[in-house]
Enzyme design. Sequence first.
Site, mmCIF file in Angstrom:
data_model
loop_
_atom_site.group_PDB
_atom_site.id
_atom_site.type_symbol
_atom_site.label_atom_id
_atom_site.label_comp_id
_atom_site.label_asym_id
_atom_site.label_seq_id
_atom_site.Cartn_x
_atom_site.Cartn_y
_atom_site.Cartn_z
ATOM 1 N N ILE A 1 3.339 -1.017 4.235
ATOM 2 C CA ILE A 1 2.638 0.263 4.260
ATOM 3 C C ILE A 1 3.651 1.393 4.073
ATOM 4 C CG2 ILE A 1 1.199 1.819 5.633
ATOM 5 C CD1 ILE A 1 -0.324 -0.655 4.987
ATOM 6 N N GLU A 2 3.551 2.104 2.958
ATOM 7 C CA GLU A 2 4.430 3.263 2.734
ATOM 8 C C GLU A 2 3.568 4.510 2.684
ATOM 9 O OE1 GLU A 2 5.906 6.440 1.273
ATOM 10 O OE2 GLU A 2 5.535 5.355 -0.580
ATOM 11 N N LEU A 3 3.762 5.353 3.695
ATOM 12 C CA LEU A 3 2.933 6.548 3.834
ATOM 13 C C LEU A 3 3.754 7.791 3.532
ATOM 14 C CD1 LEU A 3 1.117 5.430 7.087
ATOM 15 C CD2 LEU A 3 0.499 4.975 4.711
ATOM 16 N N PHE B 1 0.848 -1.194 0.000
ATOM 17 C CA PHE B 1 0.000 0.000 0.000
ATOM 18 C C PHE B 1 0.882 1.242 0.000
ATOM 19 C CE2 PHE B 1 -2.004 3.515 2.306
ATOM 20 C CZ PHE B 1 -3.104 3.734 1.502
ATOM 21 N N GLY C 1 0.177 5.323 0.099
ATOM 22 C CA GLY C 1 -0.875 6.327 0.196
ATOM 23 C C GLY C 1 -0.804 7.125 1.475
#
Length: 629
Positions: free
Chosen positions: A336-338, A313, A315
């Site tokens: 998860i890369e935010l 992901f 976002g």
Amino acid sequence: MDVLTALASRVNDTDVSTLLHLAAPALVTGFALLVVVVVVRRWSQAAAEAGVRYSVPVPEQAREGWKGDVLEKPGIKVYVVRADKGGEKGRSRDWQVEGSEAIQCYCPANGRLLGRIEPDTRADIDRAVERAEAAQREWRTTTFAQRRRVLRSMLRFLLDNQDTLATVACLDSGKTRIDALFGEILVTAEKLKWVIDHGERALRPERRPTNFLMFYKKNEVRWEPLGVVAACVSWNYPFHNLISPVISSLFAGNAIVVKGSEQTAWSSAYFASVAKHALIACGHSPELVQSVTCWPDVAPHLTSHPGIAHITFIGSRPVAFHVAASAASALIPTVIELGGKDPAIVLDDAAPDLSRIIPILMRGTFQSAGQNCIGIERIIAQPAIHDKILSAVLPLIKSLNQGSALDNPPSAPAIDLGASISPSSFPALQALIAEAIADGATLHTGGNPYSHPSHPKGHYFAPTLLSNVTPSMRIARTELFAPVMLLLRAPTPAAALAAANATPYALGASIFGRCPRVLADLTDGISAGMVSVNDFAAYYAVQLPFGGVRGSGYGRFAGAEGLRGVCNVKSVCVDRWPSVLRTAIPSVLGMPGGAGAARMWEFGKGVVEVGYGESLGRRVRGVRRFLGV
């Protein structure tokens, strides 16, 4: 002895030289044959893996001369503008088209309609996963050489079609051609080349050490395909963010269902077709790559789908909470890369390098109109260099040229800044700027949306510079994702480090200076997943593992860790000499009963001491224990 001496005397210098003279042609011939064999083998391998030239139909909108209708109200929801129900002259309202679920695609730089796409349903997602699963059964058996051939073909296509790829990315995201070249094409070429050159080494089975008790075992770790994986990616890099997980997944032997953002739904299908056509050209099923587009209310069906083995992901944090919860309900592992609030620390001793650093700070801040997860969102400068930075960047920021690169003739000045993807964030951004000014920050330029004279329906925010920003201000702790440069002052390197770590985010960071000891201390102390020293985002140009910690997510993609992350990590332990020595349970430990509780306990303690005792005496006592003496 006389006989030996006589024999030795016969082997004189002349005889040796004669033997060498006779043997030389054979030696030369043998060496030449060896070279030929090596060259032919390498040539054969290169020929077998050579990229195939293929083509992908170019969208009509990306062809030269296309204009398209300018929407009265640009947005991804389908609206019509018509007279108010009262029929009063001069009044109009925007009405959402009843029953329309279509995603409206348009260029945010000029408001031109690209098309409308019917979103995928839950049933469509089910079918996509089924098709991917069926294709992956055969794909998982392919060799690394076969997978490299697909990637070489994609690289060849990318290099041959840079103009088209950049145009499609610019149309859907509003960015400039240069931003597309470096942020979409160059990094994708790097990803492809790295995996081609180093991917097999990263996924090759790895031998692991054994121990004294298990000396008769061989141990290894294998990285094997997971099956069907998924990627839900953001809109700011519509080509690279979509194709990057495709590259990793295919090389690892997986199939992939990739969901692009609804903000860039028009380009997602085209970019996915780049991989699909490469597979077809190399004789493999295009069903290995499935592209889906849906509204947020349908997305959880993908992120909790029992047929998905892994999710990447990319976002925002609010959406990540929903994705993580959805995936957890089906025990699907995620990366998860935010976003980030990346700092650039500039030390006083960097002053001699300022002419080199200023362009890096400008591009690091304003690339893709600031819509860059690893963009520079804070410049933290020591006092002696702070004002020099301020005086250098202010005239540059004021002279930045905004607009649509696609409508710009070659003779016109270059477009420095493209559009923002949407104006929805502008009110909150303006509020943060106003609050910062009220708290003591100085606004030097910008601070408001910009109405472009040639593109009034485009989404632009004026390039902005704020100084006298402090770490406690909300604007210094909130990811802006906008063309805004914040300048903070820090009296010491320690204060700069404290300011850099004063946000919930910890994605990337840059440090500029000359003293090796100070640079090392700051690199060690900064809270981030990635650090560039005297540079910006260099880690991504060499395929180091990409990702953050804390509020910026967890897990890594890119590099060896990214490839291994979409694999099943299988540990394998086998007998070293199966016909000679294999594991057997001693009768004293047999079940049921064995030799009785006391004897079993002493025997077991003896085994532990023999295996792990640090001294000879401890191991001797262990032997006596399990022998019962």
